[in-house]
Structures are given as structure tokens and as C-alpha cells.
Write a protein that holds these residues in place. Structure first.
Motif, PDB file in Angstrom:
ATOM      1  N   ALA A 199      38.209  50.721  20.865  1.00  0.00           N
ATOM      2  CA  ALA A 199      38.872  49.475  21.253  1.00  0.00           C
ATOM      3  C   ALA A 199      40.131  49.371  20.407  1.00  0.00           C
ATOM      4  CB  ALA A 199      37.961  48.270  21.021  1.00  0.00           C
ATOM      5  N   THR A 200      41.213  48.921  20.999  1.00  0.00           N
ATOM      6  CA  THR A 200      42.492  48.922  20.294  1.00  0.00           C
ATOM      7  C   THR A 200      42.969  47.513  19.979  1.00  0.00           C
ATOM      8  OG1 THR A 200      43.655  48.994  22.413  1.00  0.00           O
ATOM      9  CG2 THR A 200      43.200  51.097  21.348  1.00  0.00           C
ATOM     10  N   GLY A 201      44.005  47.470  19.155  1.00  0.00           N
ATOM     11  CA  GLY A 201      44.596  46.206  18.747  1.00  0.00           C
ATOM     12  C   GLY A 201      44.357  45.950  17.272  1.00  0.00           C
ATOM     13  N   PRO A 202      45.165  45.053  16.674  1.00  0.00           N
ATOM     14  CA  PRO A 202      44.949  44.698  15.260  1.00  0.00           C
ATOM     15  C   PRO A 202      43.531  44.187  15.041  1.00  0.00           C
ATOM     16  CG  PRO A 202      47.042  43.814  16.063  1.00  0.00           C
ATOM     17  CD  PRO A 202      46.308  44.338  17.263  1.00  0.00           C
ATOM     18  N   ALA A 203      42.966  44.519  13.900  1.00  0.00           N
ATOM     19  CA  ALA A 203      41.576  44.153  13.634  1.00  0.00           C
ATOM     20  C   ALA A 203      41.345  42.653  13.741  1.00  0.00           C
ATOM     21  CB  ALA A 203      41.170  44.653  12.244  1.00  0.00           C
ATOM     22  N   TRP A 204      42.350  41.866  13.334  1.00  0.00           N
ATOM     23  CA  TRP A 204      42.159  40.416  13.342  1.00  0.00           C
ATOM     24  C   TRP A 204      42.176  39.823  14.749  1.00  0.00           C
ATOM     25  CZ3 TRP A 204      46.592  42.764  11.392  1.00  0.00           C
ATOM     26  CH2 TRP A 204      47.769  42.555  12.104  1.00  0.00           C
ATOM     27  N   GLU A 205      42.595  40.626  15.730  1.00  0.00           N
ATOM     28  CA  GLU A 205      42.595  40.154  17.115  1.00  0.00           C
ATOM     29  C   GLU A 205      41.374  40.620  17.892  1.00  0.00           C
ATOM     30  OE1 GLU A 205      46.232  41.324  18.970  1.00  0.00           O
ATOM     31  OE2 GLU A 205      47.488  40.054  17.668  1.00  0.00           O
ATOM     32  N   GLN A 206      40.572  41.483  17.307  1.00  0.00           N
ATOM     33  CA  GLN A 206      39.402  42.010  18.005  1.00  0.00           C
ATOM     34  C   GLN A 206      38.193  41.116  17.784  1.00  0.00           C
ATOM     35  OE1 GLN A 206      39.201  45.923  16.252  1.00  0.00           O
ATOM     36  NE2 GLN A 206      40.293  46.858  17.957  1.00  0.00           N
ATOM     37  N   PRO A 207      37.378  40.917  18.813  1.00  0.00           N
ATOM     38  CA  PRO A 207      36.158  40.134  18.610  1.00  0.00           C
ATOM     39  C   PRO A 207      35.200  40.876  17.682  1.00  0.00           C
ATOM     40  CG  PRO A 207      36.181  41.121  20.796  1.00  0.00           C
ATOM     41  CD  PRO A 207      37.532  41.376  20.203  1.00  0.00           C
ATOM     42  N   PRO A 208      34.391  40.147  16.943  1.00  0.00           N
ATOM     43  CA  PRO A 208      33.460  40.790  16.012  1.00  0.00           C
ATOM     44  C   PRO A 208      32.564  41.826  16.665  1.00  0.00           C
ATOM     45  CG  PRO A 208      33.519  38.427  15.633  1.00  0.00           C
ATOM     46  CD  PRO A 208      34.303  38.682  16.876  1.00  0.00           C
ATOM     47  N   GLU A 209      32.152  41.587  17.903  1.00  0.00           N
ATOM     48  CA  GLU A 209      31.242  42.532  18.564  1.00  0.00           C
ATOM     49  C   GLU A 209      31.938  43.864  18.844  1.00  0.00           C
ATOM     50  OE1 GLU A 209      32.594  39.447  21.711  1.00  0.00           O
ATOM     51  OE2 GLU A 209      31.921  39.470  19.601  1.00  0.00           O
ATOM     52  N   ALA A 210      33.255  43.832  19.095  1.00  0.00           N
ATOM     53  CA  ALA A 210      33.990  45.088  19.316  1.00  0.00           C
ATOM     54  C   ALA A 210      34.100  45.879  18.026  1.00  0.00           C
ATOM     55  CB  ALA A 210      35.381  44.797  19.884  1.00  0.00           C
ATOM     56  N   ARG A 211      34.379  45.190  16.929  1.00  0.00           N
ATOM     57  CA  ARG A 211      34.459  45.872  15.632  1.00  0.00           C
ATOM     58  C   ARG A 211      33.111  46.480  15.264  1.00  0.00           C
ATOM     59  NH1 ARG A 211      37.309  40.965  14.107  1.00  0.00           N
ATOM     60  NH2 ARG A 211      35.524  40.342  12.824  1.00  0.00           N
ATOM     61  N   ARG A 212      32.057  45.710  15.456  1.00  0.00           N
ATOM     62  CA  ARG A 212      30.721  46.205  15.111  1.00  0.00           C
ATOM     63  C   ARG A 212      30.327  47.395  15.978  1.00  0.00           C
ATOM     64  NH1 ARG A 212      26.258  44.426  12.470  1.00  0.00           N
ATOM     65  NH2 ARG A 212      27.288  42.467  11.946  1.00  0.00           N
ATOM     66  N   LEU A 213      30.652  47.337  17.276  1.00  0.00           N
ATOM     67  CA  LEU A 213      30.290  48.424  18.177  1.00  0.00           C
ATOM     68  C   LEU A 213      30.929  49.734  17.732  1.00  0.00           C
ATOM     69  CD1 LEU A 213      28.897  49.299  20.836  1.00  0.00           C
ATOM     70  CD2 LEU A 213      31.066  48.801  21.987  1.00  0.00           C
ATOM     71  N   MET A 214      32.221  49.720  17.397  1.00  0.00           N
ATOM     72  CA  MET A 214      32.887  50.951  16.953  1.00  0.00           C
ATOM     73  C   MET A 214      32.278  51.493  15.676  1.00  0.00           C
ATOM     74  SD  MET A 214      36.943  50.536  17.795  1.00  0.00           S
ATOM     75  CE  MET A 214      37.095  48.782  17.427  1.00  0.00           C
ATOM     76  N   LEU A 215      32.030  50.610  14.719  1.00  0.00           N
ATOM     77  CA  LEU A 215      31.455  51.072  13.460  1.00  0.00           C
ATOM     78  C   LEU A 215      30.054  51.630  13.662  1.00  0.00           C
ATOM     79  CD1 LEU A 215      32.687  48.192  11.130  1.00  0.00           C
ATOM     80  CD2 LEU A 215      33.414  50.580  11.040  1.00  0.00           C
ATOM     81  N   GLU A 216      29.270  50.989  14.502  1.00  0.00           N
ATOM     82  CA  GLU A 216      27.889  51.423  14.682  1.00  0.00           C
ATOM     83  C   GLU A 216      27.790  52.705  15.509  1.00  0.00           C
ATOM     84  OE1 GLU A 216      25.586  48.146  16.125  1.00  0.00           O
ATOM     85  OE2 GLU A 216      25.469  47.211  14.144  1.00  0.00           O
ATOM     86  N   VAL A 217      28.543  52.802  16.591  1.00  0.00           N
ATOM     87  CA  VAL A 217      28.467  54.010  17.419  1.00  0.00           C
ATOM     88  C   VAL A 217      29.121  55.185  16.701  1.00  0.00           C
ATOM     89  CG1 VAL A 217      29.196  55.104  19.570  1.00  0.00           C
ATOM     90  CG2 VAL A 217      28.343  52.753  19.590  1.00  0.00           C
TER      91      VAL A 217
END
Length: 275
Positions: A91-109
């Protein structure tokens, strides 16, 4: 009596690069287990690759599902020789613009999934050895504007892989190899959807790879394991130079992003003309 073929597992193999990597291992005579979170894609790929190809629905974030995949291929093949951690999300975009679930999904997968697969494979390879191939990214080696969390997940994957390889050697285990393959942007479904996304521009700033380019790199790594392989090699040198001089590297990034945007525009125009 001919011994059964050795087992191999490829995660995220329902489509794209993962499907081609599974095909490579089938070609080499392995009893391959195709895994994907998409059941229909995993089944279709297995059926496409041959009657002896296994498949399973696996969410790489779930350690029990990963272990079940290992046990399945061990039951069918008797041993596990190759494990390819290919599953990934972007998922792309600045980290502060991404929903928490998108950040978590990338880190977990991307990170936890690689950890789960690697640890699970090591448990099966302790007696007879084997080779773990982790498909990482050049994003695991340098700064990538627009893909900060993705880059963090890939930095974690490569840091874990190299540290675990060091632990294996310090423990006197020489017959288990871990190889990280770090490709530049690959023209797969993951990037197809990013063609009009400015935050993905850096992925288009080099020579956009075909999946077959990465398959060729993995083929070489299977024959001669290496801790880190960049694809193409010159981009690996480029990003390492940028990391050695981070101030210069950060100043050069706007030029690279501008180049990537030009490539995106050209490719988008071609696709519209061909539609």
C-alpha cells in the motif's frame, strides 16, 4: 526403487511471480505445495502446473496455518528441501495518511509472514538441510518515498533473514541456507494497480522488471546460494551507495521520483492506446 521427489513450498503462489516460482520448482522435479490466501487461486495454479502439485489455503500471518502447510508437504514428499517466502502486499502513500489496518497488514504479511515461514522451514530442515529463499525488495535496502511502511516491512524481512543465517552458522548448522532476492519494481498485479499512483513513482524509476527476470535470479540462487541478490545488480549498488551517503541520496530522490512519474505516464498512455 526411485525415492520420492523432495518437497518445496511457495507462499503467495496463486498468481504472478509466485506462480512462476512454483513452476520453476516443478520443472526442477520438486513436489511443490502452492499456497495462497486465495483458495481459488491456489487451487487453479496447482491444477495448471500438474496433477502432482499440491495446494493449500494459507494466511502467512497465522503460524499454525504455516506449520500445517509444512506438515502437509512433509507427509506427501517425506522431506522439505525448498521454502520460498513470496507472499507480500503493498500500500502506498505517506505513513501518516495510511489507515492503521493497512500499515499492520504490510508489517504482518511482509515481515511476520517471512519470519513464520523461515522458522517453520528451519524446523523441518534441521536433519537433512535445505534452502529458504525470501523474496524481499530493493525497498528493504534503502529509503523509498511513498512506501515507508512497505520499506519498513522489507527492511525487517532482510534484517531477520541475515541475522537468522548468522545464528544458524554460529550454531554450527551449515546445511541450511537463507537467500534474500531483492528485485526492483516488477510488472506484476501488485504494480499494475499503481500505474497512476504518484506515491509509487520510485518503483518505476529503474528498468521495470518482468517476473521472468526474478525467476532467473532465483534459479541462480538455488544453484549457488547467496545471502543477498539485487535484481538488477546495478540497482543494488546504486541503493547501497545512496545509503552510504544518506544526505546525497535524499537529495537525489526527487530526480528519481520525477523519472518514475515520466515512466508511469508513458506506460499509462500506451495502455490507453491499446485499450
Amino acid at each position: 526403487m526411485t525415492p520420492p521427489p523432495a518437497g518445496a513450498v511457495v507462499t503467495g503462489a496463486g498468481r504472478g511471480l509466485g506462480r512462476l516460482l512454483a513452476a520453476l520448482l516443478v520443472e526442477r522435479g520438486y513436489r511443490v505445495l502452492v499456497t495462497d490466501i486465495d483458495e481459488a487461486a491456489a487451487r487453479a495454479t496447482a491444477q495448471r502446473l500438474g496433477p502432482d502439485v499440491l495446494w493449500a489455503t494459507v494466511d502467512v500471518r497465522d503460524e499454525e496455518q504455516v506449520a500445517a502447510a509444512r506438515d502437509h508437504v512433509m507427509t506427501e514428499a517425506g522431506r522439505l528441501d525448498i521454502w520460498v517466502n513470496n507472499a507480500g502486499v503493498l500500500a502506498t502513500g505517506p505513513a501518516w495518511e495510511q489507515p492503521p489496518e493497512a500499515r499492520r497488514l504490510m508489517l504482518e504479511v511482509n515481515a511476520l509472514g517471512t519470519i513464520n515461514g523461515t522458522v517453520t522451514a528451519i524446523e523441518a530442515m534441521r536433519d537433512a538441510g535445505g534452502h529458504i529463499v525470501n523474496i524481499v525488495s530493493l525497498a528493504g535496502l534503502t529509503a523509498v518515498p511513498g512506501e515507508a511502511v512497505y520499506a519498513a516491512s522489507k527492511h525487517a524481512a532482510i534484517g531477520f533473514s541475515l541475522s537468522t543465517l548468522a545464528d544458524l552458522r554460529l550454531a554450527g548448522i551449515e546445511d541450511i541456507d537463507i537467500s534474500c532476492v531483492c528485485p526492483d519494481g516488477i510488472w506484476t498485479p501488485m504494480l499494475h494497480d499503481k500505474l497512476d499512483d504518484p506515491a509509487s513513482a520510485l518503483s518505476f524509476s529503474g528498468r521495470l522488471l518482468q517476473p521472468t527476470d526474478v525467476v532467473t535470479a532465483v534459479r541462480k540462487v538455488l544453484d549457488r546460494p547467496r545471502p543477498v541478490t539485487s535484481v538488477p545488480g546495478w540497482r543494488g549498488l546504486q541503493v547501497r551507495l545512496a545509503d552510504a551517503f544518506p544526505g546525497l541520496g535524499l537529495r537525489a530522490l526527487p530526480l528519481m521520483v520525477a523519472r518514475g512519474r515520466r515512466v508511469q505516464h508513458r506506460m499509462s498512455a500506451r495502455l490507453r492506446q491499446g485499450a
